[in-house]
Design an enzyme around this catalytic site. Structure first.
Site, PDB file in Angstrom:
ATOM      1  N   ILE A   1       0.827  -1.209   0.000  1.00 14.27           N
ATOM      2  CA  ILE A   1       0.000   0.000   0.000  1.00 14.27           C
ATOM      3  C   ILE A   1       0.862   1.260   0.000  1.00 14.27           C
ATOM      4  O   ILE A   1       0.407   2.326  -0.409  1.00 14.27           O
ATOM      5  CB  ILE A   1      -0.958  -0.015   1.226  1.00 14.27           C
ATOM      6  CG1 ILE A   1      -2.162   0.869   0.993  1.00 14.27           C
ATOM      7  CG2 ILE A   1      -0.224   0.364   2.507  1.00 14.27           C
ATOM      8  CD1 ILE A   1      -3.276   0.648   2.011  1.00 14.27           C
TER       9      ILE A   1
ATOM     10  N   VAL B   1       4.020  -5.601  10.534  1.00 11.37           N
ATOM     11  CA  VAL B   1       2.888  -6.525  10.403  1.00 11.37           C
ATOM     12  C   VAL B   1       3.384  -7.922  10.762  1.00 11.37           C
ATOM     13  O   VAL B   1       4.312  -8.450  10.124  1.00 11.37           O
ATOM     14  CB  VAL B   1       2.300  -6.513   8.977  1.00 11.37           C
ATOM     15  CG1 VAL B   1       1.169  -7.517   8.864  1.00 11.37           C
ATOM     16  CG2 VAL B   1       1.813  -5.104   8.614  1.00 11.37           C
TER      17      VAL B   1
ATOM     18  N   HIS C   1       5.804 -12.135   5.725  1.00  9.99           N
ATOM     19  CA  HIS C   1       5.674 -11.667   4.339  1.00  9.99           C
ATOM     20  C   HIS C   1       7.026 -11.369   3.740  1.00  9.99           C
ATOM     21  O   HIS C   1       7.942 -10.930   4.437  1.00  9.99           O
ATOM     22  CB  HIS C   1       4.768 -10.429   4.280  1.00  9.99           C
ATOM     23  CG  HIS C   1       5.185  -9.316   5.192  1.00  9.99           C
ATOM     24  ND1 HIS C   1       4.896  -9.311   6.546  1.00  9.99           N
ATOM     25  CD2 HIS C   1       5.876  -8.181   4.968  1.00  9.99           C
ATOM     26  CE1 HIS C   1       5.382  -8.208   7.094  1.00  9.99           C
ATOM     27  NE2 HIS C   1       6.000  -7.519   6.159  1.00  9.99           N
TER      28      HIS C   1
ATOM     29  N   HIS D   1       8.928  -9.055   0.975  1.00  2.00           N
ATOM     30  CA  HIS D   1       8.851  -7.887   0.101  1.00  2.00           C
ATOM     31  C   HIS D   1       9.609  -8.218  -1.186  1.00  2.00           C
ATOM     32  O   HIS D   1      10.781  -8.620  -1.123  1.00  2.00           O
ATOM     33  CB  HIS D   1       9.551  -6.684   0.742  1.00  2.00           C
ATOM     34  CG  HIS D   1       8.913  -6.167   1.993  1.00  2.00           C
ATOM     35  ND1 HIS D   1       8.144  -5.024   2.016  1.00  2.00           N
ATOM     36  CD2 HIS D   1       8.942  -6.620   3.271  1.00  2.00           C
ATOM     37  CE1 HIS D   1       7.729  -4.792   3.248  1.00  2.00           C
ATOM     38  NE2 HIS D   1       8.203  -5.745   4.038  1.00  2.00           N
TER      39      HIS D   1
HETATM   40  P1  5GP Z   1       7.052  -4.740   7.544  1.00  2.00           P
HETATM   41  O1  5GP Z   1       6.224  -5.431   8.591  1.00  2.00           O
HETATM   42  O2  5GP Z   1       7.696  -5.706   6.599  1.00  2.00           O
HETATM   43  O3  5GP Z   1       8.078  -3.808   8.101  1.00  2.00           O
HETATM   44  O4  5GP Z   1       6.097  -3.807   6.686  1.00  2.00           O
HETATM   45  C1  5GP Z   1       4.773  -4.117   6.402  1.00  2.00           C
HETATM   46  C2  5GP Z   1       4.431  -3.608   5.031  1.00  2.00           C
HETATM   47  O5  5GP Z   1       3.038  -3.820   4.814  1.00  2.00           O
HETATM   48  C3  5GP Z   1       4.687  -2.116   4.805  1.00  2.00           C
HETATM   49  O6  5GP Z   1       5.533  -1.953   3.672  1.00  2.00           O
HETATM   50  C4  5GP Z   1       3.299  -1.516   4.580  1.00  2.00           C
HETATM   51  O7  5GP Z   1       3.296  -0.490   3.615  1.00  2.00           O
HETATM   52  C5  5GP Z   1       2.492  -2.718   4.129  1.00  2.00           C
HETATM   53  N1  5GP Z   1       1.088  -2.636   4.526  1.00  2.00           N
HETATM   54  C6  5GP Z   1       0.604  -2.370   5.774  1.00  2.00           C
HETATM   55  N2  5GP Z   1      -0.738  -2.388   5.775  1.00  2.00           N
HETATM   56  C7  5GP Z   1      -1.122  -2.706   4.498  1.00  2.00           C
HETATM   57  C8  5GP Z   1      -2.402  -2.878   3.883  1.00  2.00           C
HETATM   58  O8  5GP Z   1      -3.467  -2.747   4.510  1.00  2.00           O
HETATM   59  N3  5GP Z   1      -2.406  -3.182   2.577  1.00  2.00           N
HETATM   60  C9  5GP Z   1      -1.259  -3.334   1.844  1.00  2.00           C
HETATM   61  N4  5GP Z   1      -1.383  -3.651   0.540  1.00  2.00           N
HETATM   62  N5  5GP Z   1      -0.033  -3.180   2.393  1.00  2.00           N
HETATM   63  C10 5GP Z   1       0.037  -2.869   3.708  1.00  2.00           C
END
Ligand code: 5GP
Ligand code: ZN
Length: 113
Positions: free
Chosen positions: A32, A97, A101, A103
Site C-alpha cells: 500500500i 505486520v 511476508h 517484500h
Molecule cells: P514490515 O512489517 O515488513 O516492516 O512492513 C509491512 C508492510 O506492509 C509495509 O511496507 C506496509 O506499507 C504494508 N502494509 C501495511 N498495511 C497494508 C495494507 O493494509 N495493505 C497493503 N497492501 N499493504 C500494507
C-alpha cells in the site's frame, strides 16, 4: 485466521488489496506504501507471525513463498533487471505486520540499507 491480522484479512478477501497472484496457500499483492516501482508482498494464507514460526508452514508452502516471489518478479517485468526479496523480522528490522511476508522490490537500484 488470526483475529485482527490485516494480512489474514487481505488473504481472506475481507480487506481490499491490489492482488498480483493468488493460489491455494500463497497470495501476492501490492504494498500500500510502495517504496519502489515494483513493491509486492508475498504471504502464506496461513498465519505465522515471523521467521521463527516458519516451521509451522508445510515445507511446500514455505518453498512456494520463494517461487511465487520469482514468478511475481517475472510477471511484473523485473526478473531481468533484478529485484530484492526482503523479510523484516523483529524490532531492529522495523517489522510492522506480524504475519510473515516477503517484500519483492524492483524497478530501481535496490541497495542494502
Ligand atoms: P514490515 O512489517 O515488513 O516492516 O512492513 C509491512 C508492510 O506492509 C509495509 O511496507 C506496509 O506499507 C504494508 N502494509 C501495511 N498495511 C497494508 C495494507 O493494509 N495493505 C497493503 N497492501 N499493504 C500494507
Ligand atoms: Zn495473519
Amino acid at each position: 485466521m488470526e483475529q485482527d491480522c490485516i494480512f489474514c484479512k487481505i488473504a481472506a478477501g475481507e480487506i481490499e488489496a491490489e492482488m498480483v497472484h493468488e493460489e491455494e496457500d500463497v497470495v501476492a499483492f501490492k504494498d500500500i506504501n510502495g517504496q519502489a516501482p515494483v513493491h509486492v508482498l508475498v504471504i502464506p494464507r496461513q498465519h505465522v507471525p515471523n521467521l521463527e514460526a516458519i516451521g509451522q508452514l508445510p515445507d511446500a508452502v514455505a518453498k512456494r513463498l520463494f517461487e511465487v516471489s520469482s514468478e511475481v518478479a517475472e510477471k511484473l517485468g523485473v526478473d531481468e533487471s533484478g529485484y530484492a526479496v526482503r523479510i523484516n523480522n523483529g524490532p531492529d528490522a522495523g517489522q510492522e505486520v506480524f504475519h510473515l511476508h516477503l517484500h519483492v522490490m524492483g524497478g530501481r537500484k535496490m541497495g542494502m540499507p
